[in-house]
Design a protein around this motif. Structure first.
Motif, PDB file in Angstrom:
ATOM      1  N   UNK A  20     106.773  90.542 158.187  1.00 40.19           N
ATOM      2  CA  UNK A  20     106.036  90.282 159.428  1.00 40.19           C
ATOM      3  C   UNK A  20     104.875  91.262 159.560  1.00 40.19           C
ATOM      4  N   UNK A  21     105.122  92.538 159.296  1.00 42.67           N
ATOM      5  CA  UNK A  21     104.043  93.529 159.375  1.00 42.67           C
ATOM      6  C   UNK A  21     102.926  93.210 158.383  1.00 42.67           C
ATOM      7  N   UNK A  22     103.297  92.805 157.175  1.00 42.47           N
ATOM      8  CA  UNK A  22     102.292  92.478 156.159  1.00 42.47           C
ATOM      9  C   UNK A  22     101.464  91.261 156.581  1.00 42.47           C
ATOM     10  N   UNK A  23     102.107  90.257 157.162  1.00 37.58           N
ATOM     11  CA  UNK A  23     101.390  89.063 157.619  1.00 37.58           C
ATOM     12  C   UNK A  23     100.439  89.421 158.758  1.00 37.58           C
ATOM     13  N   UNK A  24     100.895  90.231 159.707  1.00 36.32           N
ATOM     14  CA  UNK A  24     100.022  90.652 160.809  1.00 36.32           C
ATOM     15  C   UNK A  24      98.836  91.447 160.262  1.00 36.32           C
ATOM     16  N   UNK A  25      99.098  92.352 159.334  1.00 35.35           N
ATOM     17  CA  UNK A  25      98.017  93.145 158.740  1.00 35.35           C
ATOM     18  C   UNK A  25      97.011  92.245 158.024  1.00 35.35           C
ATOM     19  N   UNK A  26      97.505  91.262 157.278  1.00 34.10           N
ATOM     20  CA  UNK A  26      96.603  90.344 156.586  1.00 34.10           C
ATOM     21  C   UNK A  26      95.769  89.550 157.597  1.00 34.10           C
ATOM     22  N   UNK A  27      96.389  89.135 158.701  1.00 31.03           N
ATOM     23  CA  UNK A  27      95.655  88.418 159.738  1.00 31.03           C
ATOM     24  C   UNK A  27      94.566  89.275 160.357  1.00 31.03           C
ATOM     25  N   UNK A  28      94.868  90.529 160.610  1.00 32.99           N
ATOM     26  CA  UNK A  28      93.870  91.444 161.178  1.00 32.99           C
ATOM     27  C   UNK A  28      92.716  91.640 160.194  1.00 32.99           C
ATOM     28  N   UNK A  29      93.047  91.809 158.917  1.00 33.67           N
ATOM     29  CA  UNK A  29      91.994  91.962 157.908  1.00 33.67           C
ATOM     30  C   UNK A  29      91.123  90.717 157.822  1.00 33.67           C
ATOM     31  N   UNK A  30      91.744  89.550 157.818  1.00 33.11           N
ATOM     32  CA  UNK A  30      90.972  88.307 157.766  1.00 33.11           C
ATOM     33  C   UNK A  30      90.086  88.156 158.992  1.00 33.11           C
ATOM     34  N   UNK A  31      90.618  88.468 160.161  1.00 36.63           N
ATOM     35  CA  UNK A  31      89.845  88.345 161.389  1.00 36.63           C
ATOM     36  C   UNK A  31      88.675  89.327 161.421  1.00 36.63           C
ATOM     37  N   UNK A  32      88.875  90.514 160.897  1.00 38.20           N
ATOM     38  CA  UNK A  32      87.834  91.545 160.973  1.00 38.20           C
ATOM     39  C   UNK A  32      86.723  91.347 159.947  1.00 38.20           C
ATOM     40  N   UNK A  33      86.847  90.350 159.080  1.00 34.80           N
ATOM     41  CA  UNK A  33      85.783  90.095 158.095  1.00 34.80           C
ATOM     42  C   UNK A  33      84.461  89.774 158.765  1.00 34.80           C
ATOM     43  N   UNK A  34      84.507  89.123 159.929  1.00 34.55           N
ATOM     44  CA  UNK A  34      83.269  88.720 160.597  1.00 34.55           C
ATOM     45  C   UNK A  34      82.686  89.826 161.476  1.00 34.55           C
ATOM     46  N   UNK A  35      83.378  90.941 161.621  1.00 37.70           N
ATOM     47  CA  UNK A  35      82.882  92.039 162.457  1.00 37.70           C
ATOM     48  C   UNK A  35      81.828  92.834 161.687  1.00 37.70           C
ATOM     49  N   UNK A  36      80.809  93.306 162.377  1.00 40.92           N
ATOM     50  CA  UNK A  36      79.815  94.137 161.677  1.00 40.92           C
ATOM     51  C   UNK A  36      80.420  95.483 161.268  1.00 40.92           C
ATOM     52  N   UNK A  37      79.998  95.966 160.100  1.00 40.27           N
ATOM     53  CA  UNK A  37      80.508  97.240 159.591  1.00 40.27           C
ATOM     54  C   UNK A  37      80.125  98.410 160.473  1.00 40.27           C
ATOM     55  N   UNK A  38      78.878  98.458 160.909  1.00 42.62           N
ATOM     56  CA  UNK A  38      78.405  99.557 161.744  1.00 42.62           C
ATOM     57  C   UNK A  38      77.232  99.077 162.582  1.00 42.62           C
ATOM     58  N   UNK A  39      77.149  99.569 163.798  1.00 46.87           N
ATOM     59  CA  UNK A  39      76.033  99.229 164.676  1.00 46.87           C
ATOM     60  C   UNK A  39      74.975 100.324 164.693  1.00 46.87           C
ATOM     61  N   UNK A  40      75.383 101.529 164.360  1.00 46.30           N
ATOM     62  CA  UNK A  40      74.467 102.666 164.298  1.00 46.30           C
ATOM     63  C   UNK A  40      74.809 103.480 163.054  1.00 46.30           C
ATOM     64  N   UNK A  41      73.807 104.036 162.451  1.00 49.57           N
ATOM     65  CA  UNK A  41      74.018 104.796 161.228  1.00 49.57           C
ATOM     66  C   UNK A  41      74.936 105.998 161.480  1.00 49.57           C
ATOM     67  N   UNK A  42      75.953 106.119 160.656  1.00 52.13           N
ATOM     68  CA  UNK A  42      76.877 107.240 160.751  1.00 52.13           C
ATOM     69  C   UNK A  42      77.997 107.056 161.756  1.00 52.13           C
ATOM     70  N   UNK A  43      78.019 105.930 162.470  1.00 55.42           N
ATOM     71  CA  UNK A  43      79.063 105.689 163.476  1.00 55.42           C
ATOM     72  C   UNK A  43      79.937 104.523 163.017  1.00 55.42           C
ATOM     73  N   UNK A  44      81.227 104.615 163.280  1.00 58.67           N
ATOM     74  CA  UNK A  44      82.077 103.482 162.898  1.00 58.67           C
ATOM     75  C   UNK A  44      81.739 102.262 163.741  1.00 58.67           C
ATOM     76  N   UNK A  45      81.736 101.115 163.091  1.00 58.73           N
ATOM     77  CA  UNK A  45      81.416  99.873 163.784  1.00 58.73           C
ATOM     78  C   UNK A  45      82.655  99.180 164.308  1.00 58.73           C
ATOM     79  N   UNK A  46      82.485  97.993 164.866  1.00 60.25           N
ATOM     80  CA  UNK A  46      83.604  97.250 165.438  1.00 60.25           C
ATOM     81  C   UNK A  46      84.697  96.905 164.427  1.00 60.25           C
TER      82      UNK A  46
END
Length: 165
Positions: A20-46
């Motif tokens: 169950x934990x592995x499936x949830x983790x895979x779902x979170x990874x799949x969902x986060x593919x569309x999130x931008x990596x960073x919005x400002x240089x040097x800062x973590x993005x969404x």
């Protein structure tokens, strides 16, 4: 039920939880593919925190799977002295329903009470429902969790949290 079949049941339960934990983790990874990596240089993005969560969940899943593979736990060996015994299937279902209701109440109360009041109540209630009976644990863990959230989000990241009242 013999000790070996109880250990086998626990082994299957640990493997199911790992899955169950592995499936949830895979779902979170799949969902986060569309999130931008960073919005400002040097800062973590969404995408940073969901991916960090997914990595931590995968680590927990791996730990549970390794624990199950190494040796089947005995029926009561993993319980601490402060934990209550788990009940029958009907009792588990009732606790699951109460847990879902507790989370719903938390979500309604959180903006009004604020993070530092509502999060410890949420954590303590969920700990109680999962069988924790140690007074020290029921007080210390929720307070430590709330302090951790405050330090990470308010102090380190500057993210405002609901303050309540």
């Amino acid at each position: 039920m013999s000790s070996s079949s109880a250990g086998g049941d626990m082994r299957l339960r640990l493997l199911a939880e790992a899955g169950v934990l592995a499936v949830v983790a895979a779902g979170v990874l799949l969902d986060s593919r569309s999130y931008p990596g960073s919005l400002a240089e040097g800062a973590p993005g969404p995408a940073f925190f969901p991916r960090l969560l997914a990595v931590l969940l995968m680590g927990c899943a791996a730990w549970l799977a390794i624990r199950a593979a190494r040796r089947p736990p005995e029926s009561d060996a993993g319980r601490s002295r402060g934990n209550a015994k788990t009940g029958s299937g009907a009792g588990r279902g009732a606790r699951l329903g109460l847990g879902a209701a507790w989370i719903a109440v938390f979500l309604l109360a959180w903006p009004r009470l604020g993070t530092l009041v509502s999060v410890p109540l949420l954590v303590a209630g969920l700990m109680w429902l999962t069988g924790e009976r140690s007074r020290l644990a029921l007080i210390a863990v929720p307070l430590a969790f709330a302090a951790f959230i405050y330090l990470v989000f308010m102090v380190a990241l500057g993210v405002p949290l609901p303050s309540g009242f």
